[in-house]
Design a protein around this motif. Structure first.
Motif, PDB file in Angstrom:
ATOM      1  N   LEU A 148      -7.804  -2.233   4.109  1.00  0.00           N
ATOM      2  CA  LEU A 148      -8.324  -0.928   3.729  1.00  0.00           C
ATOM      3  C   LEU A 148      -9.007  -0.244   4.913  1.00  0.00           C
ATOM      4  O   LEU A 148      -8.817   0.953   5.163  1.00  0.00           O
ATOM      5  CB  LEU A 148      -9.295  -1.082   2.557  1.00  0.00           C
ATOM      6  N   HIS A 151      -8.084  -7.698   1.555  1.00  0.00           N
ATOM      7  CA  HIS A 151      -8.087  -6.341   1.019  1.00  0.00           C
ATOM      8  C   HIS A 151      -8.954  -5.392   1.857  1.00  0.00           C
ATOM      9  O   HIS A 151      -8.488  -4.327   2.288  1.00  0.00           O
ATOM     10  CB  HIS A 151      -8.565  -6.368  -0.434  1.00  0.00           C
ATOM     11  N   ASP A 152     -10.204  -5.763   2.096  1.00  0.00           N
ATOM     12  CA  ASP A 152     -11.106  -4.866   2.817  1.00  0.00           C
ATOM     13  C   ASP A 152     -10.654  -4.665   4.259  1.00  0.00           C
ATOM     14  O   ASP A 152     -10.807  -3.570   4.826  1.00  0.00           O
ATOM     15  CB  ASP A 152     -12.536  -5.414   2.791  1.00  0.00           C
ATOM     16  N   LEU A 157      -7.387   3.946  -2.414  1.00  0.00           N
ATOM     17  CA  LEU A 157      -8.037   3.971  -1.109  1.00  0.00           C
ATOM     18  C   LEU A 157      -9.351   4.737  -1.109  1.00  0.00           C
ATOM     19  O   LEU A 157      -9.982   4.879  -0.062  1.00  0.00           O
ATOM     20  CB  LEU A 157      -7.093   4.559  -0.055  1.00  0.00           C
ATOM     21  N   THR A 193      -7.763   3.351   6.614  1.00  0.00           N
ATOM     22  CA  THR A 193      -8.642   4.516   6.486  1.00  0.00           C
ATOM     23  C   THR A 193      -9.444   4.785   7.756  1.00  0.00           C
ATOM     24  O   THR A 193     -10.341   5.635   7.748  1.00  0.00           O
ATOM     25  CB  THR A 193      -9.602   4.343   5.298  1.00  0.00           C
ATOM     26  N   TRP A 230       0.851  -1.188   0.000  1.00  0.00           N
ATOM     27  CA  TRP A 230       0.000   0.000   0.000  1.00  0.00           C
ATOM     28  C   TRP A 230       0.883   1.232   0.000  1.00  0.00           C
ATOM     29  O   TRP A 230       2.041   1.194   0.428  1.00  0.00           O
ATOM     30  CB  TRP A 230      -0.935   0.012   1.220  1.00  0.00           C
ATOM     31  N   ILE A 256      -3.566   0.114  -2.990  1.00  0.00           N
ATOM     32  CA  ILE A 256      -3.462  -1.050  -2.122  1.00  0.00           C
ATOM     33  C   ILE A 256      -3.644  -2.300  -2.973  1.00  0.00           C
ATOM     34  O   ILE A 256      -4.589  -2.390  -3.766  1.00  0.00           O
ATOM     35  CB  ILE A 256      -4.473  -0.998  -0.953  1.00  0.00           C
ATOM     36  N   GLN A 276       0.105   5.746   0.171  1.00  0.00           N
ATOM     37  CA  GLN A 276      -0.701   6.939  -0.073  1.00  0.00           C
ATOM     38  C   GLN A 276       0.134   8.205   0.097  1.00  0.00           C
ATOM     39  O   GLN A 276       0.110   9.083  -0.742  1.00  0.00           O
ATOM     40  CB  GLN A 276      -1.929   7.003   0.830  1.00  0.00           C
TER      41      GLN A 276
END
Length: 265
Positions: free
Chosen positions: A259, A255-256, A235, A263, A207, A248, A209
């Motif tokens: 995530l 994954h979820d 994201l 976040t 990942w 990601i 950001q």
């Protein structure tokens, strides 16, 4: 006109091999390579430019009408629906410092769709590659997706921002959220390679950001990870990777969960 996407894929692989051979040669001169500074902590050497020229010449000789988007040369537009996305040396800072972790990264888009990804680590002679619908391969071996590890056993890779390049506070907040949840976090310095490594299970996820990643940093790795069965998004839900400012890549069963962790703040 492009007659065969398979022919294009084979040509892209050959171009990556040829560029990688030059980088192997250059790496043997580590510590003695001249370079210029393009921007904040953003370096370019003879090898970046020469490797990109090798890739363009190799592909252009077989597909003279194709378009190119290169990190060093910018956009060379044509009327073709196909564009070759090139990062000739992903991990230039590693290369210049003698760190043996860098790659040649080449992707191809048809319109807005990513259809080919090739990432080559020349020091290991490892090529990870995929075409749309082909699955993912390491050299000549097709890969199968491993079982998902629990979050507490996962080794996660990331790119971190640095000197005047990126959003350090966002990266630090996400690190703080993820560090207590996983077995380890690594930032080796070649995003293309690390995204592609998820397909091998060397990293369970990638990942980023806060770091500023350009399209050529991520395009090939996205194809490789997706064809291996991994879920790759940004994201926020933006559908087209060229517009992403985050990414990601993870096993679909994790994954979820990742995530949500990233976040949650």
């Amino acid at each position: 006109m492009l007659d065969s996407s398979n022919d294009l894929l084979e040509t892209v692989k050959q171009a990556a091999y040829e560029a990688g051979a030059l980088l192997r040669e250059g790496y043997s001169l580590k510590g003695r390579i001249a370079f210029e500074q393009k921007g904040a902590s953003d370096f370019v050497s003879y090898y970046d430019t020469a490797a990109e020229n090798i890739i363009i010449d190799c592909i252009n000789s077989a597909f003279p009408d194709i378009a190119f988007l290169g990190e060093e040369s910018g956009l060379t537009p044509t009327d073709s629906d196909y564009t070759v996305i090139i990062d000739p040396l992903d991990g230039t800072s590693n290369f210049l410092h003698g760190v043996p972790h860098f790659s040649v990264s080449i992707a191809v888009t048809k319109g807005d769709e990513l259809i080919i990804g090739v990432v080559y680590q020349p020091l290991l002679d490892e090529m990870l590659w995929a075409g749309q619908g082909t699955g993912t391969f390491l050299n000549d071996q097709q890969l199968t997706m491993p079982d998902a590890r629990p979050l507490t056993e996962m080794l996660v890779s990331t790119c971190l921002p640095y000197h005047a390049k990126g959003d350090c506070s966002t990266a630090l907040n996400q690190l703080a959220a993820l560090m207590p949840q996983v077995a380890g976090i690594r930032s080796p310095g070649s995003a293309a390679l690390e995204i592609a490594y998820t397909s091998l299970g060397r990293f369970d996820a990638f990942w980023s950001q806060g770091a500023k990643l350009d399209f050529w940093d991520i395009a090939a790795g996205i194809v490789i990870a997706r064809e291996a069965g991994y879920t790759v998004t940004d994201l926020t839900g933006e559908p087209y990777p060229a517009h992403w400012n985050s990414l990601i890549a993870a096993h679909p069963e994790r994954h979820d969960q990742l995530l949500a962790c990233l976040t949650s703040g």
